[in-house]
Design an enzyme around this catalytic site. Structure first.
Site, PDB file in Angstrom:
ATOM      1  N   ASP A 194       0.831  -1.213   0.000  1.00  0.00           N
ATOM      2  CA  ASP A 194       0.000   0.000   0.000  1.00  0.00           C
ATOM      3  C   ASP A 194       0.864   1.260   0.000  1.00  0.00           C
ATOM      4  O   ASP A 194       2.069   1.205   0.223  1.00  0.00           O
ATOM      5  CB  ASP A 194      -0.921  -0.028   1.228  1.00  0.00           C
ATOM      6  CG  ASP A 194      -2.014   1.025   1.118  1.00  0.00           C
ATOM      7  OD1 ASP A 194      -2.382   1.402  -0.005  1.00  0.00           O
ATOM      8  OD2 ASP A 194      -2.503   1.478   2.173  1.00  0.00           O
TER       9      ASP A 194
ATOM     10  N   GLU B 259       2.221   4.770  -4.365  1.00  0.00           N
ATOM     11  CA  GLU B 259       2.197   5.652  -5.567  1.00  0.00           C
ATOM     12  C   GLU B 259       3.541   6.327  -5.783  1.00  0.00           C
ATOM     13  O   GLU B 259       3.890   6.561  -6.948  1.00  0.00           O
ATOM     14  CB  GLU B 259       1.077   6.697  -5.416  1.00  0.00           C
ATOM     15  CG  GLU B 259      -0.319   6.107  -5.456  1.00  0.00           C
ATOM     16  CD  GLU B 259      -0.670   5.310  -4.203  1.00  0.00           C
ATOM     17  OE1 GLU B 259      -0.089   5.619  -3.127  1.00  0.00           O
ATOM     18  OE2 GLU B 259      -1.476   4.384  -4.287  1.00  0.00           O
TER      19      GLU B 259
ATOM     20  N   ASP C 129      -9.305   3.581  -2.308  1.00  0.00           N
ATOM     21  CA  ASP C 129     -10.224   4.049  -1.263  1.00  0.00           C
ATOM     22  C   ASP C 129     -11.539   4.575  -1.823  1.00  0.00           C
ATOM     23  O   ASP C 129     -11.734   5.785  -1.979  1.00  0.00           O
ATOM     24  CB  ASP C 129      -9.527   5.123  -0.425  1.00  0.00           C
ATOM     25  CG  ASP C 129      -8.332   4.551   0.308  1.00  0.00           C
ATOM     26  OD1 ASP C 129      -8.176   3.305   0.313  1.00  0.00           O
ATOM     27  OD2 ASP C 129      -7.550   5.337   0.878  1.00  0.00           O
TER      28      ASP C 129
HETATM   29  C1  GLC Z   1      -4.838   3.467   2.604  1.00  0.00           C
HETATM   30  C2  GLC Z   1      -5.373   2.200   1.949  1.00  0.00           C
HETATM   31  C3  GLC Z   1      -6.424   1.583   2.841  1.00  0.00           C
HETATM   32  C4  GLC Z   1      -5.821   1.307   4.214  1.00  0.00           C
HETATM   33  C5  GLC Z   1      -5.270   2.578   4.815  1.00  0.00           C
HETATM   34  C6  GLC Z   1      -4.541   2.325   6.126  1.00  0.00           C
HETATM   35  O1  GLC Z   1      -5.826   4.419   2.662  1.00  0.00           O
HETATM   36  O2  GLC Z   1      -5.877   2.459   0.688  1.00  0.00           O
HETATM   37  O3  GLC Z   1      -6.918   0.398   2.263  1.00  0.00           O
HETATM   38  O4  GLC Z   1      -6.789   0.761   5.058  1.00  0.00           O
HETATM   39  O5  GLC Z   1      -4.356   3.179   3.917  1.00  0.00           O
HETATM   40  O6  GLC Z   1      -3.496   1.464   5.968  1.00  0.00           O
END
Ligand code: GLC
Length: 734
Positions: free
Chosen positions: A388, A391, A458
């Site tokens: 995660d 980007e 998200d």
């Molecule tokens: C980002 C991710 C989400 C996750 C959050 C906390 O927003 O897209 O899925 O829960 O980070 O890690």
């Protein structure tokens, strides 16, 4: 124009307007690029066609022909191309373009014009036909009328139709004209723009802000173009079978005890579950590759116990590494020079752990180092990896364009492939641990699907996003990303019981089936639902568990021949114009169709059937055309083609694992399909340990099972054939 053969199938064209390189990649694909084009981040070794190409210099320009594909390049570097005599491409180059006047001012208030930044160059392709692809995008299935930017973006505001970019970049699209469809891939990792018949209704305009115009053009049906494109850039890999089961996530479950209460909740309400995710709070102070010992006291033993109960745990790994002396990952990375640099110093920004640094993933040494850490997590007993914030996301403004992200590559060119390389590192980690990969990633580029599956970031708990998820996932799929999903129930905001249940039903074809929600939102685990909502959600998961074999078949076929699992109707019925922008129905493979409820209070909807279909739950028959169908919470709007066949798990199946019963759901008219069988996990299938069958059923000849390839001891003991609302047949196979 001067033409120089470089003797390897590549031709150098020297015109007063500049230099270009040309080569055929196959009879249905050619590449048009420049001598300054560097190496590709996703196209690995693709030898140009070096024999059989005919080059002629005519009045119209230089003509390259190969097996029916004829490409004419003129002095002004414009291109026209035809296949078997039919024109499929008309392209003019576009030079440098300045930003529209005043657009910067407008951008300050959040209004983006088509050209909010200036472009180095681009092309105009004259075409006006339904456009698909472009990966993860808001907006409708047919992309005409919108413009998109390829720049991986973490924008937490609600994604709306006019969003130009989301987390992933996919500079690939197709204009659908049947056999003569056109595919375009701009292999340029800088910020690129695709204006799809918006400012110029007769054309697709493609610009790039840095780097070189490295274009591939494909001709053929959309099915063929996707297969060719993924052959070039990489195909989604078959996931382990368990990863197709129901997955539950939340930011964040507090500790091992809460995770267990989630598992218990599912069990008590008799809803199958295969996977639980650990979001950022499982770590110590958000430090990657740590597990907080207070929350997870004996994690190895805990994971072992859960594995015995067929529960898989997948932890999140963020791109930003906490900058803290004494933390091994930081210390090692600093010592070895493995982090991104700016002006000769390690570059810092802020992410979850506060002050953070970013691994320079474009460097293979950094990837190998990261892979050993991933292996450590897998050896501990985690089943997969959830990448995660890659980007990469940053809280103190965007990373400057000249941050070096490995191998001397600046952020301006590395940004869109930063996550791609993080996923490569992850895949290496799985290889080191000798495990079949299950990696999830938020950001990506063309070809990232070779390493990781994706969820669409998200989203919000709103009906708009439930509706949006269908075309969004169908276009990801049409970009070759076969294993994709969205957060079921919506991530941001509070879901309602009705929205959540409808979302669970509408997602049963989503190859990745994960319920996830944000910190501070109402809990949306399905076992908290009551009455018909609970029953509706459970029905959805049970339907999902019945279609698992078809999903698995489709994902195998996707890896092996480049077809896709989740399909817009146009993929299966390309000639039927009614399918060309169908945003509310989806198909899985050739035969199954889902037409879910997408509005609050909706218990009926209209549904267009492109052929005769049967409702799987009761056999109701619908002929080609428009019909009103029931989509109550307790209805499953799942249909099979009358001349369709799909492999289902036995009714009532609760396991995300292959079954010993081969159950065929058949529409009743002569039909065939492929079926794939293997261990369900592990890497044996890569060595040939699998079976591939052709299944055929007809009234006259009954069931015909033809092994096309045999490398695995079949587990099948029983054959079942079900025609919805009709025939039920069982036969012993042992
Ligand atoms: C980002 C991710 C989400 C996750 C959050 C906390 O927003 O897209 O899925 O829960 O980070 O890690």
């Amino acid at each position: 124009m001067e033409v120089v053969s470089l003797n390897n199938g590549v031709y150098l064209l020297i015109s007063p307007k500049g230099k270009r390189l040309f080569c055929f990649v196959s009879d249905t694909c050619f590449r048009y690029f420049t001598p300054d084009t560097g190496h590709s981040y996703c196209v690995t070794s693709f030898p140009p066609v070096s024999e059989g190409v005919v080059v002629e210099e005519g009045e119209a320009g230089v003509i390259f022909s190969y097996e029916g594909n004829e490409v004419v390049i003129q002095d002004d570097l414009s291109v026209s191309a035809s296949y078997l005599g039919t024109s499929y491409l008309k392209l003019e180059p576009r030079g440098h373009q300045e930003a529209e006047q005043g657009s910067e001012l407008a951008a300050k208030e959040g209004h983006g014009g088509h050209l909010s930044t200036s472009a180095k160059g681009g092309i105009r392709i004259e075409v006006n036909a339904p456009v698909y692809g472009l990966g993860e995008r808001t907006g409708p299935l047919d992309k005409r009328g919108y413009d998109y930017v390829n720049w991986n973006t973490d924008d937490p505001s609600a994604h709306v139709d006019t969003f130009k970019s989301l987390y992933q970049s996919m500079p690939f699209c197709m204009a659908h004209r049947g056999e003569n469809s056109l595919g375009v891939f701009l292999d340029n990792t800088s910020k690129t723009h695709f204006d799809v018949n918006k400012t110029d209704p007769d054309a697709i305009l493609i610009d790039y802000e840095a780097g070189e115009p490295d274009f591939y053009f494909f001709v053929g049906t959309i099915q063929k173009i996707i297969a060719d494109f993924t052959l070039l850039t990489g195909r989604s890999q078959l996931p382990p079978y368990w990863a197709l089961g129901a997955q539950q996530s939340r930011w964040s479950y507090a500790d091992a005890r809460e995770v267990e209460s989630v598992i218990d909740g599912y069990r008590e309400k008799d809803i199958p579950l295969s996977t639980v995710y650990l979001d950022i709070d499982y770590m110590s102070a958000y430090k990657d590759f740590t597990v907080d010992p207070n929350k997870y006291p004996d994690v190895k033993q805990w994971l072992e116990r859960l594995a015995k109960e067929s529960i898989h745990i997948v932890p999140i790994i963020d791109a930003g590494v906490k900058a803290e002396e004494g933390y091994d990952i930081y210390d090692e990375g600093i010592e070895k020079g493995y982090f991104c640099m700016l002006n000769g110093e390690v570059y810092h920004n802020e992410v979850w752990p506060g002050d953070s640094v970013f691994p320079a993933f474009l460097d293979p040494k950094v990837r190998m180092w990261w892979a050993t850490k991933i292996k450590r997590m897998l050896d501990l007993g985690f089943s997969g990896i959830w990448n995660d914030m890659n980007e990469p996301a940053s809280f103190k403004g965007p990373l400057p364009m000249d941050v070096i992200m490995g191998e001397g590559v600046p952020h301006s060119l590395a940004h869109n492939v930063y996550a791609h390389h993080m996923c490569m590192a992850g895949a290496q980690g799985f290889a080191l641990a000798a495990k079949r990969p299950f990696q999830l990633t938020r950001a990506g580029y063309a070809g990232t699907c070779l390493y990781a599956s994706s969820w669409a970031g998200d989203n919000q708990s709103i009906y708009d996003h439930l509706r949006m998820s269908l075309p969004e996932l169908m276009n990801m799929s049409m970009s070759g990303q076969s294993y994709v999903g969205v957060d079921i129930g919506g991530f941001g905001g509070d879901s309602t019981p009705e929205l959540l249940t409808k979302w669970a039903i509408a997602s049963i074809f989503n190859p990745l089936y994960r319920n996830h929600s944000a910190l501070g939102t109402l809990n949306q685990e399905p076992y908290l639902l009551k009455g018909d909502y609970l029953r509706g959600y459970r029905n959805a998961v049970m339907a999902r568990y019945e279609i698992l074999p078809t999903l698995y078949d489709e994902l195998f076929l996707s890896e092996s021949n480049g077809s896709i699992a989740l399909r817009p109707l146009v993929y299966n019925f390309p000639e039927d114009e009614r399918t060309h922008n169908e945003n509310t129905e989806v198909m899985l493979g050739d035969s199954l169709l889902l037409a879910p409820a997408l509005f609050p209070g909706q218990s009926k909807r209209s549904c267009y059937f492109p052929a005769t279909f049967l409702r799987v739950e009761d056999g109701t028959r619908y002929e080609k055309g428009d019909h009103v169908i029931g989509v109550d919470l307790l209805d499953m709007p799942l249909f099979i083609r009358e001349d369709g066949l799909a492999v289902f798990a036995p009714k009532g199946n609760r396991k995300a694992a292959p079954s010993s019963t081969l159950r065929l759901v058949w529409g009743g008219k002569k039909a065939r399909c492929y079926h794939y069988e293997d261990e369900g996990d592990g890497l044996g299938y890569k060595k040939g340990e699998y079976n591939l069958y052709e299944l055929e059923v007809s009234e006259e000849e009954g069931v015909r099972i033809t092994p096309l390839y045999e490398g695995f001891k079949s587990r099948y003991k029983k054959l079942v054939v079900d025609v919805p609302g009709g025939l039920h047949m069982e036969e012993d196979l042992s």
